[in-house]
Motif scaffolding. Sequence first.
Motif, mmCIF file in Angstrom:
data_model
loop_
_atom_site.group_PDB
_atom_site.id
_atom_site.type_symbol
_atom_site.label_atom_id
_atom_site.label_comp_id
_atom_site.label_asym_id
_atom_site.label_seq_id
_atom_site.Cartn_x
_atom_site.Cartn_y
_atom_site.Cartn_z
ATOM 1 N N GLN A 8 0.841 -1.290 -0.095
ATOM 2 C CA GLN A 8 -0.033 -0.080 0.020
ATOM 3 C C GLN A 8 0.586 1.336 0.053
ATOM 4 O O GLN A 8 0.511 2.120 -0.620
ATOM 5 N N LEU A 9 1.933 1.305 0.833
ATOM 6 C CA LEU A 9 2.995 2.272 0.802
ATOM 7 C C LEU A 9 3.647 2.665 -0.435
ATOM 8 O O LEU A 9 3.579 3.885 -1.015
ATOM 9 N N GLU A 10 3.954 1.394 -1.199
ATOM 10 C CA GLU A 10 4.402 1.442 -2.730
ATOM 11 C C GLU A 10 3.497 2.072 -3.647
ATOM 12 O O GLU A 10 3.777 3.046 -4.357
ATOM 13 N N ALA A 11 1.991 1.893 -3.343
ATOM 14 C CA ALA A 11 1.221 2.445 -4.165
ATOM 15 C C ALA A 11 1.105 3.845 -3.881
ATOM 16 O O ALA A 11 0.695 4.636 -4.802
ATOM 17 N N LEU A 12 1.001 4.195 -2.552
ATOM 18 C CA LEU A 12 1.007 5.642 -2.337
ATOM 19 C C LEU A 12 2.111 6.561 -2.861
ATOM 20 O O LEU A 12 1.801 7.531 -3.471
ATOM 21 N N HIS A 13 3.387 5.965 -2.953
ATOM 22 C CA HIS A 13 4.428 6.568 -3.561
ATOM 23 C C HIS A 13 4.324 7.018 -5.009
ATOM 24 O O HIS A 13 4.628 7.864 -5.604
ATOM 25 N N VAL A 14 3.786 5.763 -5.793
ATOM 26 C CA VAL A 14 3.508 5.658 -7.121
ATOM 27 C C VAL A 14 2.434 7.027 -7.598
ATOM 28 O O VAL A 14 2.667 7.949 -8.147
ATOM 29 N N GLN A 15 1.582 6.973 -6.548
ATOM 30 C CA GLN A 15 0.278 8.061 -6.545
ATOM 31 C C GLN A 15 0.874 9.381 -6.490
ATOM 32 O O GLN A 15 0.547 10.346 -7.153
ATOM 33 N N ILE A 16 1.856 9.512 -5.548
ATOM 34 C CA ILE A 16 2.462 10.783 -5.092
ATOM 35 C C ILE A 16 3.081 11.413 -6.161
ATOM 36 O O ILE A 16 3.192 12.498 -6.782
ATOM 37 N N ILE A 17 4.240 10.385 -6.748
ATOM 38 C CA ILE A 17 5.006 10.791 -7.924
ATOM 39 C C ILE A 17 4.061 11.158 -9.249
ATOM 40 O O ILE A 17 4.423 12.239 -9.769
ATOM 41 N N THR A 18 3.076 10.570 -9.376
ATOM 42 C CA THR A 18 2.126 10.858 -10.578
ATOM 43 C C THR A 18 1.402 12.365 -10.280
ATOM 44 O O THR A 18 1.457 13.079 -11.202
ATOM 45 N N MET A 19 1.138 12.604 -9.142
ATOM 46 C CA MET A 19 0.522 13.847 -8.678
ATOM 47 C C MET A 19 1.676 14.702 -9.031
ATOM 48 O O MET A 19 1.545 16.007 -9.365
ATOM 49 N N GLY A 20 2.667 14.612 -8.417
ATOM 50 C CA GLY A 20 3.870 15.766 -8.688
ATOM 51 C C GLY A 20 4.210 16.053 -10.153
ATOM 52 O O GLY A 20 4.320 17.072 -10.366
ATOM 53 N N SER A 21 4.134 14.984 -11.042
ATOM 54 C CA SER A 21 4.246 15.205 -12.358
ATOM 55 C C SER A 21 3.051 16.024 -12.828
ATOM 56 O O SER A 21 3.697 16.763 -13.894
ATOM 57 N N PHE A 22 1.964 15.768 -12.433
ATOM 58 C CA PHE A 22 0.856 16.707 -12.918
ATOM 59 C C PHE A 22 1.141 18.201 -12.451
ATOM 60 O O PHE A 22 0.966 19.164 -13.323
ATOM 61 N N CYS A 23 1.731 18.274 -11.482
ATOM 62 C CA CYS A 23 2.003 19.681 -10.875
ATOM 63 C C CYS A 23 3.185 20.206 -11.754
ATOM 64 O O CYS A 23 3.139 21.624 -12.076
ATOM 65 N N GLU A 24 3.992 19.490 -12.149
ATOM 66 C CA GLU A 24 5.255 20.033 -12.545
ATOM 67 C C GLU A 24 4.586 20.385 -14.176
ATOM 68 O O GLU A 24 5.078 21.567 -14.698
ATOM 69 N N LYS A 25 3.813 19.757 -14.797
ATOM 70 C CA LYS A 25 3.215 20.045 -16.143
ATOM 71 C C LYS A 25 2.542 21.345 -15.927
ATOM 72 O O LYS A 25 2.572 22.303 -16.945
ATOM 73 N N ALA A 26 1.764 21.249 -14.981
ATOM 74 C CA ALA A 26 0.759 22.719 -14.749
ATOM 75 C C ALA A 26 1.697 23.872 -14.851
ATOM 76 O O ALA A 26 1.379 25.153 -15.325
ATOM 77 N N ILE A 27 2.780 23.763 -14.008
ATOM 78 C CA ILE A 27 3.704 25.029 -13.713
ATOM 79 C C ILE A 27 4.385 25.399 -15.090
ATOM 80 O O ILE A 27 4.262 26.434 -15.750
#
Lengths: 217, 217
Positions: A8-27
């Motif tokens: 579950q923690l691994e899944a959480l990491h993957v999700q956070i990385i994805t959300m981070g990449s969306f933020c980078e794209k938005a900026i």
Amino acid sequence: MATHFERQLEALHVQIITMGSFCEKAISLSNKAIRGEDCIKAIFETDREIDTKEREIENLCMRILLHQQPVARDLREVSAALKMISDMERIGDQAADIADLSKYIDEKHVEIPPLIGKMAEMTVNMVTESVDAFVKRDLELCRKVIDDDDQVDDAFNQIKEELAELMYRNLDAKAGLDLLMTAKYMERIGDHAVNIAEWVEYAITGEHRNDEHQMGG
Amino acid sequence: MATHFERQLEALHVQIITMGSFCEKAISLSNKAIRGEDCIKAIFETDREIDTKEREIENLCMRILLHQQPVARDLREVSAALKMISDMERIGDQAADIADLSKYIDEKHVEIPPLIGKMAEMTVNMVTESVDAFVKRDLELCRKVIDDDDQVDDAFNQIKEELAELMYRNLDAKAGLDLLMTAKYMERIGDHAVNIAEWVEYAITGEHRNDEHQMGG
């Protein structure tokens, strides 16, 4: 073999990385939009993807908290994730705010102060590194992000001076005000990246900056 | 006789009311500071009091969550309190940001657009009412706060137009930029008051605005 919690923690990491990449794209897109590139719609879509991802991660964290009842560092890691995604969500909002302004900036055909592009680059890096720091539990990298924000703040103050100078000469007042707001949103994005890094630091050390700020006391 | 949980919830209400009153004080003082009144130090002190109160409330909420393991509406009330105080803390930060700017605004001896004072009044009311709504579980009052924010946003846009006009005439560019930032901070305070009201709404109804945003799903 990984435990259910580890998976579950691994899944959480993957999700956070994805959300981070969306933020980078938005900026990055918001920095293009003020230069007249046709990407306003893409920014709003990315902002919505960020919002959706926040809810998914929030639900995942809640499931972990309820079913695993983690303690100590594991609890801190999930609590930190819950705080981090609020800051990430706000990065998406700031990018959308820049997208809103970009229409007015573009129609004035003014030159964009190069430092605004520099701020976009710096904040994209800060987001990448704070997410990296979370996944790799890298305390040094957190601290680098926190320190880097001084440069973003300096850039904002310098842009403010520059804009005042340009307005004393011939920069249109409305364009000047909109460019100031754009720089301010970039500066806020930097602040959110710092918040993310501070929560990562908390996850790793159990101590939050700004003195004794602690959850679970 | 009140249960232990009811007494803790009562204590939580009192603490939230106190934190709300600190926020109102910070906003009112920031509106005075830009008019040259000597209260910058008082604003920073109030901001620190807000930070301290946030930690106290966070600890109280964590104790309630750990020891009472509340469910349903009780859980939502504590979760909402945890979210509300983040927004309150940020109101203190915005007031401190205005205090920082007020030094530069004051030395330019410019006239402050009356709408900035109006924004301060409106946002103080919104904070009062959102805290009231939490304590009284008053859904109608939450919704009033959320609706009132339109007026704050309108005021910001109007101030931006006014400042551009004044700068086309003779307003000093630096003072214009600083006044715009002040108005922007007031507008952000309004946004935080809306966030507070939305969390109160969630505590009462179990539904969060911005579609299916939910904790505990």
